[in-house]
Motif scaffolding. Structure first.
Motif, PDB file in Angstrom:
ATOM      1  N   PRO A  86       0.798  -1.231   0.000  1.00 34.89           N
ATOM      2  CA  PRO A  86       0.000   0.000   0.000  1.00 34.89           C
ATOM      3  C   PRO A  86       0.827   1.276   0.000  1.00 34.89           C
ATOM      4  CG  PRO A  86      -0.886  -1.583   1.572  1.00 34.89           C
ATOM      5  CD  PRO A  86       0.442  -2.114   1.119  1.00 34.89           C
ATOM      6  N   HIS A  87       2.104   1.178   0.355  1.00 38.04           N
ATOM      7  CA  HIS A  87       2.987   2.341   0.317  1.00 38.04           C
ATOM      8  C   HIS A  87       3.736   2.435  -1.010  1.00 38.04           C
ATOM      9  CE1 HIS A  87       2.403   3.744   4.424  1.00 38.04           C
ATOM     10  NE2 HIS A  87       2.262   2.469   4.735  1.00 38.04           N
ATOM     11  N   GLY A  88       3.364   1.589  -1.971  1.00 37.79           N
ATOM     12  CA  GLY A  88       3.897   1.700  -3.321  1.00 37.79           C
ATOM     13  C   GLY A  88       5.074   0.810  -3.637  1.00 37.79           C
ATOM     14  N   THR A  89       5.542   0.000  -2.680  1.00 35.62           N
ATOM     15  CA  THR A  89       6.697  -0.873  -2.921  1.00 35.62           C
ATOM     16  C   THR A  89       6.215  -2.130  -3.627  1.00 35.62           C
ATOM     17  OG1 THR A  89       7.773  -0.029  -0.924  1.00 35.62           O
ATOM     18  CG2 THR A  89       8.648  -2.065  -1.874  1.00 35.62           C
ATOM     19  N   THR A  90       6.434  -2.182  -4.925  1.00 32.31           N
ATOM     20  CA  THR A  90       5.919  -3.294  -5.732  1.00 32.31           C
ATOM     21  C   THR A  90       6.969  -4.355  -6.021  1.00 32.31           C
ATOM     22  OG1 THR A  90       6.353  -1.976  -7.722  1.00 32.31           O
ATOM     23  CG2 THR A  90       4.116  -1.902  -6.810  1.00 32.31           C
ATOM     24  N   ALA A 264      11.659  -1.653  10.790  1.00 30.85           N
ATOM     25  CA  ALA A 264      10.815  -2.531  11.596  1.00 30.85           C
ATOM     26  C   ALA A 264       9.338  -2.280  11.294  1.00 30.85           C
ATOM     27  CB  ALA A 264      11.097  -2.316  13.081  1.00 30.85           C
ATOM     28  N   ALA A 265       8.495  -3.234  11.707  1.00 26.57           N
ATOM     29  CA  ALA A 265       7.070  -3.182  11.379  1.00 26.57           C
ATOM     30  C   ALA A 265       6.412  -1.917  11.908  1.00 26.57           C
ATOM     31  CB  ALA A 265       6.373  -4.419  11.929  1.00 26.57           C
ATOM     32  N   ASP A 266       6.760  -1.511  13.130  1.00 24.80           N
ATOM     33  CA  ASP A 266       6.110  -0.327  13.684  1.00 24.80           C
ATOM     34  C   ASP A 266       6.490   0.929  12.909  1.00 24.80           C
ATOM     35  OD1 ASP A 266       8.718  -0.675  14.809  1.00 24.80           O
ATOM     36  OD2 ASP A 266       8.251   0.763  16.384  1.00 24.80           O
ATOM     37  N   ALA A 267       7.741   1.000  12.461  1.00 26.66           N
ATOM     38  CA  ALA A 267       8.168   2.156  11.662  1.00 26.66           C
ATOM     39  C   ALA A 267       7.434   2.189  10.324  1.00 26.66           C
ATOM     40  CB  ALA A 267       9.672   2.116  11.444  1.00 26.66           C
ATOM     41  N   ILE A 268       7.237   1.020   9.708  1.00 26.56           N
ATOM     42  CA  ILE A 268       6.535   0.967   8.419  1.00 26.56           C
ATOM     43  C   ILE A 268       5.095   1.415   8.580  1.00 26.56           C
ATOM     44  CG2 ILE A 268       5.742  -0.560   6.571  1.00 26.56           C
ATOM     45  CD1 ILE A 268       8.258  -2.297   7.159  1.00 26.56           C
ATOM     46  N   LEU A 269       4.398   0.899   9.597  1.00 25.85           N
ATOM     47  CA  LEU A 269       3.000   1.268   9.784  1.00 25.85           C
ATOM     48  C   LEU A 269       2.854   2.724  10.226  1.00 25.85           C
ATOM     49  CD1 LEU A 269       1.458  -1.948  11.370  1.00 25.85           C
ATOM     50  CD2 LEU A 269       1.274  -1.124   9.022  1.00 25.85           C
ATOM     51  N   ASP A 270       3.831   3.239  10.949  1.00 28.29           N
ATOM     52  CA  ASP A 270       3.759   4.629  11.416  1.00 28.29           C
ATOM     53  C   ASP A 270       4.126   5.633  10.332  1.00 28.29           C
ATOM     54  OD1 ASP A 270       2.976   3.849  13.923  1.00 28.29           O
ATOM     55  OD2 ASP A 270       4.950   4.101  14.849  1.00 28.29           O
ATOM     56  N   ARG A 271       5.180   5.324   9.555  1.00 26.84           N
ATOM     57  CA  ARG A 271       5.740   6.349   8.668  1.00 26.84           C
ATOM     58  C   ARG A 271       5.732   5.962   7.195  1.00 26.84           C
ATOM     59  NH1 ARG A 271       9.701   6.134  12.797  1.00 26.84           N
ATOM     60  NH2 ARG A 271      11.230   5.181  11.405  1.00 26.84           N
TER      61      ARG A 271
END
Length: 567
Positions: A86-90, A264-271
């Motif tokens: 969803p953040h565009g990383t295909t 890390a997962a929290d950084a991805i979901l946060d930022r």
């Protein structure tokens, strides 16, 4: 031949961004299967199974991460893909050297299989350094040149993973020479890791065929590397205004990639993921178009992916729809011709825990009080001990010294310094080591992790032996993870039961636990902008300047042991 009259997906009303010329022009896109069939004038008469209204939006290529480690997210491959698409990383090029250092070839085969059915394209690099520094640490596995040569033929593999032992390359080490030769014979790319390598040593590294670097360098050395054609892969910590200014002052802005390396997962979901790195790059002074090219065209070329990285007929329909060129979080993501995400929201997570074959990899009995006694062969009295000094910015650790008393062969450190302890957890060797840690103002407590680059031995840092034992035993009981124990506060624990480095749970659960660990570390006093990375790299003996493994203190650049006591 005319434009077709039907397609599977019609993206209508958009403006297309050319990463070749920098132009933006209105167009409709016709997608057939997983390929862009045509980029045509707006309002084309065409029948489509699905129409995506992109009025007022920009269409750009999907983002490509040319250097990263899925394990750093603490997630299994499918969960990683679910939250980063969803953040565009295909597309990603993943180097699984964390889990492979624990469980070897079988772990890499499992990672490839786990990523095979993801909508996100996962390509793979065979880890070059298992262990990361031969003879200076105990990993769970060891890959020979023969192993690596065979693994480089596996489906989806196209790169030799970062050659972290750059001193071995420069010094002509026989084992590393054989690994590099095997990769060159297979005709794959060779990724580098050589912080601040310069001059004749840099020449030797390039001569070996290793032509990229993702580590932090001074602006002067980054320019030197770019001047010689080494591809700079810039992660967040590299993106300083000074570096951007140095690159911008060159007659030609060199090609470079933006990469995540470790998030890390929290950084991805946060930022966010690569979209976040792109924002950091623009804040450092790079233009939106230069950033977009570094997320698309340049990594596609690096990975030999001629089928993507641009918006053009015949190319894979990996696309992001953006509100503006400087707003990199997509409104929608198309991957392989399918709309896979809208408004940066992931698809629902699986309801059950992931099945995996790596549930029993922490081979340690619970630690006793005696296991936390730092025993030395020294007479009673005051002695000068060598220490690691950490900093709040990056993973660079300086050598330092601290005076500590010894009584009856035991170092009396509590109340005087924090200490770092490493316990070999793969082979029941009994190897363990301790050293003081300076640079943080810590309260009474401890942190433990089995996610400790790259050997992933049980690593414990603390100011109180009882807290260190409690944190360590929590991880031994849960077969891996991260744990923080502090006086007067609840224990904070993130289980990582998959080889001690990955979770088997959905991303929101992992992110919440990782965020809690991060907060607990900050509240304890470990003030670092990437605290999980800081804690986990104190054992990485290829990362300057001094590190602690299960076998002792290592001087990284000199590739030698550092005596524990001065004099």
């Amino acid at each position: 031949m005319s434009i077709p009259t039907r397609c599977d997906l019609l993206i209508r009303g958009a403006s297309v961004v050319s990463v070749h010329t920098g132009e933006i022009w209105p167009a409709d896109l016709l997608v057939t299967g997983d390929v862009i069939r045509a980029v045509t004038s707006p309002g084309v008469a065409v029948e489509a199974d699905e129409v995506l209204d992109a009025d007022g939006l920009l269409v750009a290529p999907g983002y490509i991460d040319a250097h990263m480690h899925i394990e750093s997210s603490l997630l299994a491959p499918a969960e990683f893909a679910r939250i980063t698409l969803p953040h565009g990383t295909t597309t990603v090029l993943a180097d699984p050297h964390e889990i492979v250092n624990v469980a070897g070839r079988e772990a890499m085969a499992w990672m490839i299989e786990q990523g095979r059915d993801c909508a996100q394209t996962m390509l793979w690099a065979v880890p070059s350094c298992v262990p990361s520094l031969e003879g200076f640490e105990t990993a769970g596995s060891r890959l020979t040149a023969q192993d690596i040569a065979e693994m480089l033929t596996w489906d989806g593999v196209n790169t030799l993973g970062e050659v972290m032992d750059y001193r071995a390359v420069v010094n002509g080490d026989e084992r590393m020479h054989a690994i590099v030769t095997a990769a060159r014979q297979q005709g794959v790319r060779l990724d580098g890791h050589c912080p601040n390598l310069t001059g004749d040593d840099l020449n030797e590294y390039l001569w070996a065929g290793i032509d990229s670097d993702h580590t932090k360098n001074t602006p002067e050395i980054a320019v030197e590397k770019a001047r010689l054609g080494m591809l700079l892969m810039l992660q967040e910590k590299c993106l300083t205004p000074e570096l951007v200014r140095a690159l911008g002052e060159l007659p030609v802005l060199p090609d470079f990639c933006l990469v995540t390396d470790d998030l890390a997962a929290d950084a991805i979901l946060d930022r966010g993921h690569l979209d976040h790195i792109g924002r950091v790059a623009m804040a450092a002074g790079l233009s939106p178009l230069a950033v977009l090219r570094a997320l698309t065209l340049h990594p596609a070329r690096r990975l030999g992916l001629d089928d993507r990285g641009v918006v053009a007929p015949g190319k894979r329909a990996d696309l992001v729809l953006l509100r503006a060129l400087d707003d990199l979080t997509p409104v929608a993501v198309v991957c392989g011709g399918r709309v896979v995400a809208r408004d940066a929201q992931p698809q629902p997570a699986a309801a059950t825990a992931l099945a995996h074959p790596f549930a029993d990899t922490v081979h340690l009995d619970p630690l006793t009080e005696d296991d936390l006694r730092w025993r030395v062969d020294l007479p009673d009295g005051e002695h000068v001990f060598r220490a690691l000094r950490v900093n709040p910015v990056d993973t660079y650790t300086e050598p330092a010294e601290v005076v500590l008393p010894v009584r009856d062969g035991v170092v009396d450190w509590e109340g005087r310094t924090a200490v770092l302890a490493v316990y070999e957890r793969h082979h029941r060797s009994g190897n363990r080591s301790m050293a003081p840690v300076l640079g943080m103002a810590l309260g009474r407590g401890a942190a433990a992790t089995t996610y400790a680059h790259d050997s992933h031995n049980l690593t414990v840092v603390g100011t109180a032996a009882a807290a260190m034992r409690a944190a360590a035993n929590q991880l031994i009981d849960s077969q891996g993870g991260l744990c923080v124990v502090r006086d007067g506060a609840p224990t904070t624990h993130l289980p990582l039961p998959v080889a001690g480095v990955l979770s088997d749970r959905p991303a929101p659960e992992v992110a919440a636990a990782a965020g809690a660990v991060r907060q607990a570390l900050h509240e304890w006093g470990w003030q670092h902008r990437n605290v999980l990375m800081s804690i986990s790299t104190m054992t990485l003996p290829v990362s300057p300047q001094v590190k602690l493994t299960d076998q002792g203190l290592v001087r990284v650049v000199e590739r030698r042991w550092e005596p524990a006591v001065v004099g």
